[in-house]
Design a protein around this motif. Structure first.
Motif, PDB file in Angstrom:
ATOM      1  N   GLU A  53       0.827  -1.201   0.000  1.00 12.75           N
ATOM      2  CA  GLU A  53       0.000   0.000   0.000  1.00 12.75           C
ATOM      3  C   GLU A  53       0.869   1.261   0.000  1.00 12.75           C
ATOM      4  OE1 GLU A  53      -3.330   0.412  -0.288  1.00 12.75           O
ATOM      5  OE2 GLU A  53      -3.290  -1.725  -0.763  1.00 12.75           O
ATOM      6  N   GLU A  54       1.929   1.250   0.791  1.00 12.16           N
ATOM      7  CA  GLU A  54       2.812   2.403   0.868  1.00 12.16           C
ATOM      8  C   GLU A  54       3.512   2.662  -0.462  1.00 12.16           C
ATOM      9  OE1 GLU A  54       5.420   1.758   4.196  1.00 12.16           O
ATOM     10  OE2 GLU A  54       3.724   1.246   5.491  1.00 12.16           O
ATOM     11  N   SER A  55       3.800   1.598  -1.204  1.00 13.39           N
ATOM     12  CA  SER A  55       4.504   1.743  -2.483  1.00 13.39           C
ATOM     13  C   SER A  55       3.698   2.566  -3.488  1.00 13.39           C
ATOM     14  CB  SER A  55       4.833   0.372  -3.066  1.00 13.39           C
ATOM     15  OG  SER A  55       3.656  -0.288  -3.528  1.00 13.39           O
ATOM     16  N   LYS A  56       2.396   2.581  -3.336  1.00  6.80           N
ATOM     17  CA  LYS A  56       1.547   3.339  -4.250  1.00  6.80           C
ATOM     18  C   LYS A  56       1.691   4.844  -4.050  1.00  6.80           C
ATOM     19  CE  LYS A  56      -1.805  -0.457  -4.243  1.00  6.80           C
ATOM     20  NZ  LYS A  56      -3.148  -0.896  -3.821  1.00  6.80           N
ATOM     21  N   HIS A  57       2.271   5.237  -2.921  1.00  8.76           N
ATOM     22  CA  HIS A  57       2.418   6.660  -2.612  1.00  8.76           C
ATOM     23  C   HIS A  57       3.879   7.099  -2.625  1.00  8.76           C
ATOM     24  CE1 HIS A  57      -1.795   6.463  -1.483  1.00  8.76           C
ATOM     25  NE2 HIS A  57      -1.507   5.445  -0.702  1.00  8.76           N
ATOM     26  N   MET A  58       4.769   6.255  -3.117  1.00 10.39           N
ATOM     27  CA  MET A  58       6.189   6.598  -3.170  1.00 10.39           C
ATOM     28  C   MET A  58       6.462   7.670  -4.218  1.00 10.39           C
ATOM     29  SD  MET A  58       8.188   2.940  -3.002  1.00 10.39           S
ATOM     30  CE  MET A  58       8.234   1.918  -1.528  1.00 10.39           C
ATOM     31  N   THR A  59       7.524   8.420  -3.985  1.00 13.09           N
ATOM     32  CA  THR A  59       7.997   9.343  -5.010  1.00 13.09           C
ATOM     33  C   THR A  59       8.583   8.533  -6.170  1.00 13.09           C
ATOM     34  OG1 THR A  59      10.231   9.466  -4.069  1.00 13.09           O
ATOM     35  CG2 THR A  59       8.591  11.032  -3.236  1.00 13.09           C
ATOM     36  N   LYS A  60       8.790   9.200  -7.288  1.00 15.84           N
ATOM     37  CA  LYS A  60       9.355   8.525  -8.446  1.00 15.84           C
ATOM     38  C   LYS A  60      10.712   7.921  -8.132  1.00 15.84           C
ATOM     39  CE  LYS A  60      10.602   9.286 -13.297  1.00 15.84           C
ATOM     40  NZ  LYS A  60      10.667  10.295 -14.404  1.00 15.84           N
ATOM     41  N   MET A  61      11.528   8.672  -7.398  1.00 15.26           N
ATOM     42  CA  MET A  61      12.862   8.181  -7.039  1.00 15.26           C
ATOM     43  C   MET A  61      12.788   6.959  -6.149  1.00 15.26           C
ATOM     44  SD  MET A  61      15.217   9.738  -8.609  1.00 15.26           S
ATOM     45  CE  MET A  61      16.573   9.106  -7.641  1.00 15.26           C
ATOM     46  N   ASN A  62      11.895   6.965  -5.168  1.00 19.76           N
ATOM     47  CA  ASN A  62      11.763   5.813  -4.274  1.00 19.76           C
ATOM     48  C   ASN A  62      11.186   4.599  -4.989  1.00 19.76           C
ATOM     49  OD1 ASN A  62      12.939   6.832  -1.985  1.00 19.76           O
ATOM     50  ND2 ASN A  62      11.025   7.464  -1.028  1.00 19.76           N
ATOM     51  N   LYS A  63      10.296   4.846  -5.940  1.00 21.56           N
ATOM     52  CA  LYS A  63       9.767   3.723  -6.716  1.00 21.56           C
ATOM     53  C   LYS A  63      10.883   3.020  -7.476  1.00 21.56           C
ATOM     54  CE  LYS A  63       4.970   5.196  -7.302  1.00 21.56           C
ATOM     55  NZ  LYS A  63       3.918   5.635  -8.252  1.00 21.56           N
ATOM     56  N   GLN A  64      11.791   3.831  -7.999  1.00 21.90           N
ATOM     57  CA  GLN A  64      12.935   3.257  -8.708  1.00 21.90           C
ATOM     58  C   GLN A  64      13.883   2.569  -7.732  1.00 21.90           C
ATOM     59  OE1 GLN A  64      15.001   5.996 -11.283  1.00 21.90           O
ATOM     60  NE2 GLN A  64      16.822   4.714 -11.379  1.00 21.90           N
ATOM     61  N   LYS A  65      14.152   3.214  -6.612  1.00 20.31           N
ATOM     62  CA  LYS A  65      15.092   2.684  -5.630  1.00 20.31           C
ATOM     63  C   LYS A  65      14.616   1.366  -5.035  1.00 20.31           C
ATOM     64  CE  LYS A  65      17.402   3.955  -1.299  1.00 20.31           C
ATOM     65  NZ  LYS A  65      17.572   5.027  -0.275  1.00 20.31           N
ATOM     66  N   TYR A  66      13.323   1.271  -4.766  1.00 19.49           N
ATOM     67  CA  TYR A  66      12.800   0.087  -4.079  1.00 19.49           C
ATOM     68  C   TYR A  66      12.011  -0.834  -5.015  1.00 19.49           C
ATOM     69  CZ  TYR A  66      14.062   2.688   0.116  1.00 19.49           C
ATOM     70  OH  TYR A  66      14.743   3.388   1.082  1.00 19.49           O
ATOM     71  N   ARG A  67      12.251  -0.702  -6.314  1.00 19.86           N
ATOM     72  CA  ARG A  67      11.512  -1.498  -7.290  1.00 19.86           C
ATOM     73  C   ARG A  67      11.643  -2.994  -7.011  1.00 19.86           C
ATOM     74  NH1 ARG A  67       9.986  -0.474 -12.575  1.00 19.86           N
ATOM     75  NH2 ARG A  67      11.219   1.438 -12.590  1.00 19.86           N
ATOM     76  N   THR A  68      12.873  -3.457  -6.786  1.00 16.55           N
ATOM     77  CA  THR A  68      13.108  -4.886  -6.540  1.00 16.55           C
ATOM     78  C   THR A  68      12.406  -5.343  -5.273  1.00 16.55           C
ATOM     79  OG1 THR A  68      15.259  -4.757  -7.640  1.00 16.55           O
ATOM     80  CG2 THR A  68      14.872  -6.652  -6.209  1.00 16.55           C
ATOM     81  N   THR A  69      12.477  -4.528  -4.227  1.00 11.22           N
ATOM     82  CA  THR A  69      11.830  -4.868  -2.957  1.00 11.22           C
ATOM     83  C   THR A  69      10.324  -4.984  -3.119  1.00 11.22           C
ATOM     84  OG1 THR A  69      13.575  -3.749  -1.696  1.00 11.22           O
ATOM     85  CG2 THR A  69      11.476  -4.134  -0.566  1.00 11.22           C
ATOM     86  N   VAL A  70       9.717  -3.996  -3.774  1.00  9.28           N
ATOM     87  CA  VAL A  70       8.264  -3.999  -3.961  1.00  9.28           C
ATOM     88  C   VAL A  70       7.839  -5.178  -4.841  1.00  9.28           C
ATOM     89  CG1 VAL A  70       6.304  -2.735  -4.925  1.00  9.28           C
ATOM     90  CG2 VAL A  70       8.043  -1.520  -3.593  1.00  9.28           C
TER      91      VAL A  70
END
Length: 240
Positions: free
Chosen positions: A213-230
């Motif tokens: 749920e939190e991943s849906k509200h990530m910034t663009k940079m965090n989405k890229q940074k945590y892509r593998t984790t998500v």
């Protein structure tokens, strides 16, 4: 040396292209046009003003870690001080040369006039990486009275070391401290996996759902940074 730097630059660009699912023709451009292809890729596919400093830092970390270490080695050879030892140990740690890092950290820690919390926290993580779990635990125990230890990566590593030697309840108590909303995504994934492996399905599932749920509200940079984790979180959720 120039050849190795070029290959490292190409490797970074190819890794970035694959990770971000860029069209495969970019890989051929990077390979056949060498440095020029890498520059074209970065300018057209990666670069923007907001990301510029981050890209520069990543490329620099790939291209010049050896140069940095050599300079710090010479600096320590010229002037054997506490800070020079720590600086070189940090550089070794960043390069994942944990054995050399440990030797320097432990040497620096002999100086009792310094606040050695940082060094001991680094030793917790370095010893864990080398498989010396008892040593990691011993150093962690010396830090438990420090306020900085609470909810830190050193505390989380302490929990992982406890897990490795089979002290699962003690491990859980430490690992749970890192469970904070909108933060520590990688650590929380590890905690969720820990619960699932111990058949605490609901506890593990709850953490995975929160991260999803939190991943849906990530910034663009965090989405890229945590892509593998998500992606791993979503993969696990599909199995539950």
């Amino acid at each position: 040396m120039l050849l190795y730097l070029t290959l490292a630059f190409q490797a970074f660009c190819i890794y970035h292209a694959i990770k971000n699912r860029k069209p495969y023709y970019w890989i051929f451009i990077i390979l056949f046009l060498s440095v020029i292809g890498c520059v074209i890729y970065l300018v057209t596919q990666v670069y923007n003003k907001r990301d510029a400093s981050i890209i520069q830092e990543r490329v620099t970390n790939i291209l010049v870690p050896t140069k940095k270490v050599k300079a710090l080695e010479k600096q320590l050879e010229f002037l054997d001080t506490y800070q020079n030892k720590v600086n070189l140990a940090d550089a070794y740690f960043e390069m994942k040369d944990f054995y050399k890092a440990i030797k320097l950290y432990e040497d620096a820690a002999k100086d009792e006039n310094q606040n050695n919390y940082y060094i001991k926290a680094q030793l917790v993580m370095a010893h864990y990486q080398t498989g010396y779990y008892e040593a990691a635990i011993a150093y962690a125990k010396t830090l438990q009275e420090h306020s900085e230890f609470e909810k830190s990566k050193a505390q989380f590593t302490y929990g992982l070391a406890l897990e490795k030697i089979g002290r699962l309840d003690a491990a859980e108590a430490q690992l749970k401290k890192i469970d904070q909303r909108y933060d520590n995504y990688e650590e929380r994934l590890v905690l969720a996996q820990f619960f699932l492996e111990r058949e605490k399905i609901e506890e593990g599932k709850d953490i995975l759902i929160e991260i999803s749920e939190e991943s849906k509200h990530m910034t663009k940079m965090n989405k890229q940074k945590y892509r593998t984790t998500v992606n791993e979180v979503e993969k696990l959720l599909k199995t539950l």
